[in-house]
Design an enzyme around this catalytic site. Structure first.
Site, PDB file in Angstrom:
ATOM      1  N   GLY A   1     -16.166 -22.513 -53.248  1.00  0.00           N
ATOM      2  CA  GLY A   1     -17.607 -22.988 -53.467  1.00  0.00           C
ATOM      3  C   GLY A   1     -18.002 -24.420 -52.110  1.00  0.00           C
ATOM      4  N   LEU A   2     -17.352 -25.243 -52.275  1.00  0.00           N
ATOM      5  CA  LEU A   2     -17.065 -25.821 -51.241  1.00  0.00           C
ATOM      6  C   LEU A   2     -18.171 -27.337 -52.010  1.00  0.00           C
ATOM      7  CD1 LEU A   2     -17.915 -24.359 -47.828  1.00  0.00           C
ATOM      8  CD2 LEU A   2     -16.238 -25.209 -48.802  1.00  0.00           C
ATOM      9  N   CYS A   3     -18.185 -27.681 -53.672  1.00  0.00           N
ATOM     10  CA  CYS A   3     -18.727 -28.672 -54.042  1.00  0.00           C
ATOM     11  C   CYS A   3     -20.251 -28.990 -53.659  1.00  0.00           C
ATOM     12  CB  CYS A   3     -17.861 -29.867 -53.622  1.00  0.00           C
ATOM     13  SG  CYS A   3     -16.453 -29.865 -54.985  1.00  0.00           S
ATOM     14  N   ASN A   4     -21.226 -27.266 -53.204  1.00  0.00           N
ATOM     15  CA  ASN A   4     -22.586 -27.273 -52.682  1.00  0.00           C
ATOM     16  C   ASN A   4     -22.583 -26.829 -53.661  1.00  0.00           C
ATOM     17  OD1 ASN A   4     -24.479 -27.223 -51.689  1.00  0.00           O
ATOM     18  ND2 ASN A   4     -23.980 -29.318 -50.440  1.00  0.00           N
TER      19      ASN A   4
END
Ligand SMILES: *Cc1c(COP(=O)(O)O)cnc(C)c1O
Length: 726
Positions: A299-302
């Site tokens: 989810g890449l913190c985005n």
């Protein structure tokens, strides 16, 4: 001012806005990092801008227009200079334009951008009010962040109620409550507590070294922009033999690779097979680890960027969450859609060779250059001939989970239990801090810990390769025989995600022995050792991972249908068994030979049977003519009789890069995982060996039934359908 990281800078700003009269309104672009999104929770009103157009419309609307955000409240608008998801660079002129709106401030997240772009704040009238960044993203070291405040907007931060050591001049608290804040400069008013002084001092050295190595950030920017364009074009051009593009790249429409103003050096993508099915990113990551390539997946913190790029509606994300998807777990394809992506970044240190290596890696493992008849390249199981005979070539037990195995001597009958071979994974090593069972994946040196079972003395003896010491513990599970030094206490431990009560030995001699061998503070533990184990004790053999259970029901028709049906049938017939244990692992010598032929054909290092940590290695009759071996015939077996004992096959064993640890030297190799990935991949997952469990059978209470055993040399009879077993 210096802060711990960019997130700490964001929180400082959020805390200050929260103290404003009537709270504050918070607007943020959907490309924001999670740490920015969280600010909304302390705002009175908030709005997520779904794309640039919404921002443009908001900017051009007159400040007294009616609408949800047309209040007199203080407003804060946040957006990133560069998306940490796909590297897209957002317009810099928004900050200056926002300033023309009443009481509206900007929080500019430069954390992703600054590592490969020059941040220019020289024109204060156009600069953001608050800029956050992380120094470690530019220099690697020190771990430090910064909050840069436009002086004209500093008053916002002065409304804080809290004070701490360092931000106050005098405090009265006994009998009278009064304090005087520091007033000299803004940063002294905000830097609560001791500063990370050594890190701040190190930042000077980091800046000098960076200049020396790379010249300037403008040069870094040109370099990285050039490389990422090559990377992007390379990935975009990858096609399967049938013309299907391998990579779905998540590029913003407003960005152009090669143009540093709109695109940073990141490519975010997912890859698919020639039929359009998504590859599991966890699997891509495992292969990359073997090839020493590191990238981030998931989810890449985005959250906003991911949802809009992957076309995930809120209900789908909630649905995935309830079905078990969490950041970092391997639920990466759900209901036919990816839940995350692969993010590849290049920077000052990257070279053309790195880009080529990554493109070659993608070509080697994920581009189907010839279309196989079956949708996935897969060594097929050969048809079993009824006349074929198999025998047990070797038996192994692993008394301490993830440590070296012990070969069972020829002709020695070995007890089989419901939970597997006797003494297999009876003990484990537990991390002292986290109470988690250690595994070779993280601690390859566990392969050098050699336990042996000494039945004459009734001891488990343990040595480490290259060491002189030996430690022992009694085999007897009866606590009464334990001396004080060998006492234990019951402790909850985490074994492959299951919480299990284990008996942890108190002896410091034992703990030191294992801790020194591995270089990590750990203790020996034993599972409740009564021969009749509790149901939860069977967790100790947990190796049939939960994701595999899912995988089995998703196997495409290309894989032997029997495998699929068998597992479905089993899941109904033996739910407890399947969910809790994988008692025995069987590996076929013929399959291993086939695998090693393939490995040798590409000049790799042949694999020993030990790396698969099998309990039973089955080989074909020596009388069979050379070249008539039947590799992977076991894929179609539903039962096997070994000597007089019957075993049920539970499904193929899913593999990870742990099979690359040489069991004699503890050194990691590329093989056999690389070749397995090319020849034994089903639905994106890599399989080798078969799980099995003992099935007590026979009507009369014979000696063999009360004490079932198998031995090396036993004849093995496979059954491909259930009726034949009866
Ligand atoms: C990394 C990053 C953050 C968080 O930085 P930390 O130093 O981990 O707090 C915030 N925003 C963006 C765009 C980032 O890339």
């Amino acid at each position: 001012m210096f802060v711990a990281n960019a997130t700490a800078g964001i929180k400082l700003v959020a805390d200050a806005f929260r103290e404003q009269e009537g709270g504050f309104w918070f607007g943020y672009h959907r490309n924001c990092h999670t740490s920015i999104v969280g600010v909304r929770e302390v705002a009175v009103l908030h709005r997520c801008f779904d794309g640039d157009q919404e921002v443009e419309d908001w900017l051009s609307a007159s400040s007294n227009s009616v609408g949800s955000d047309a209040t007199t409240q203080t407003k804060l608008f946040a957006y990133p200079g560069q998306s940490n998801m796909n590297g897209r660079r957002l317009p810099l002129d928004w900050c200056g334009r926002v300033r023309s709106k009443d009481a509206t401030y900007t929080l500019f997240d430069a954390a992703a951008q600054v590592s490969t772009a020059q941040l220019d704040l020289s024109d204060a009238s156009q600069a953001p009010d608050f800029t956050v960044l992380s120094l470690y993203k530019i220099f690697g070291f020190p771990d430090l962040g910064a909050l840069i405040v436009r002086k004209a907007s500093g008053h916002i931060l002065q409304r804080r109620a809290y004070f701490g050591g360092g931000t106050v001049e005098m405090v009265l608290c006994v009998k009278e409550q009064w304090h005087a804040r520091k007033a000299d400069s803004l940063h002294t008013q905000l830097e609560d507590g001791s500063l990370p002084i050594h890190s701040i001092a190190a930042a000077n050295a980091a800046i000098d070294t960076h200049l020396e190595l790379f010249g300037s950030l403008r040069r870094t920017s040109r370099h990285a922009t050039y490389l990422v364009e090559k990377l992007y074009n390379g990935l975009k051009s990858l096609k399967h033999a049938n013309g299907v593009e391998v990579c779905q790249i998540y590029k913003d429409r407003a960005s152009t690779y090669g143009d540093a103003a709109t695109q940073g050096p990141i490519v975010a993508f997912n890859s698919r097979n020639s039929l359009g099915g998504w590859h599991s990113n966890t699997e891509v990551e495992k292969l990359a680890a073997v090839r020493n390539i590191h990238f981030r997946t998931g989810g890449l913190c985005n959250p906003g960027g991911i949802a809009s790029s992957l076309g995930l509606a809120p209900w789908e994300m909630r649905d995935n969450f309830s079905a078990g998807q969490r950041c970092g777990n391997d639920n990466d394809v759900m209901a036919g859609k990816p839940t995350g992506m692969i993010r590849v970044s290049v920077g000052a240190m990257s070279t053309i060779a790195d880009v080529d290596a990554f493109l070659n890696f993608m070509r080697e493992f994920f581009v189907e250059e010839q279309l196989a008849a079956a949708p996935q390249a897969m060594d097929p199981p050969t048809a079993t001939l009824a006349s074929r005979t198999y025998y047990v070539e070797s038996l192994m037990v692993y008394p301490i989970k993830s440590c070296a195995g012990m070969r069972i001597p020829l002709e020695q009958p070995w007890e089989v239990q419901k939970e597997g071979l006797a003494w297999d994974r009876e003990w484990c090593l537990v991390h002292r801090g986290t109470s988690t069972a250690l595994s070779q994946k993280r601690y390859p040196r566990m392969a050098l810990i050699r336990p042996t079972l000494d039945f004459k003395q009734g001891l488990l003896r343990v040595r480490v390769v290259g060491g002189d010491d030996e430690v022992t513990v009694p085999l007897s599970a009866n606590p009464n025989v334990f001396t004080a030094a060998e006492s234990f206490n019951e402790q909850s431990t985490n074994i492959c995600g299951d919480i299990i009560t284990a008996q942890v030995y108190n002896s410091s001699k034992l703990a030191n022995f294992f801790s020194e061998a591995l270089g990590v503070d750990c203790q020996l533990a034993r599972f409740p050792a009564t021969r009749k184990r509790s149901k939860s004790a069977r967790h100790s053999k947990a190796h049939l991972q939960s994701h595999q259970k899912r995988a089995n029901t998703q196997m495409p028709g290309s894989f032997p249908v029997t495998l699929l049906q068998r597992d479905q049938h089993l899941e109904q017939a033996r739910p407890i068994l399947l969910s809790n244990e994988s008692p025995i692992l069987i590996v076929s010598r013929s399959s291993l030979n086939r695998l090693n032929e393939r490995i040798k054909a590409s000049n790799g290092k042949a694999a020993q049977a030990e790396v698969f940590r099998a309990n039973i290695v089955i080989a074909e009759d020596l009388q069979a003519a050379p070249g008539t071996e039947q590799p992977y015939a076991e894929d179609c077996w539903r039962h096997v009789r070994i000597g007089s004992q019957l075993f049920q096959m539970l499904g193929a064993c899913r593999r990870c890069q742990m099979v690359c640890v040489d069991q004699a030297t503890a050194i990691k190799n590329e093989e056999p995982f690389v070749t397995l990935a090319k020849t034994r991949k089903i639905d994106g997952k890599v399989f080798f060996g078969q799980h099995a469990c003992h099935v007590p059978d026979g009507a009369e209470v014979s000696r063999q039934m009360q004490h079932p055993t198998i031995k090396v040399g036993d004849i093995v009879m496979p059954f491909e359908n259930d009726s034949a077993v009866r």
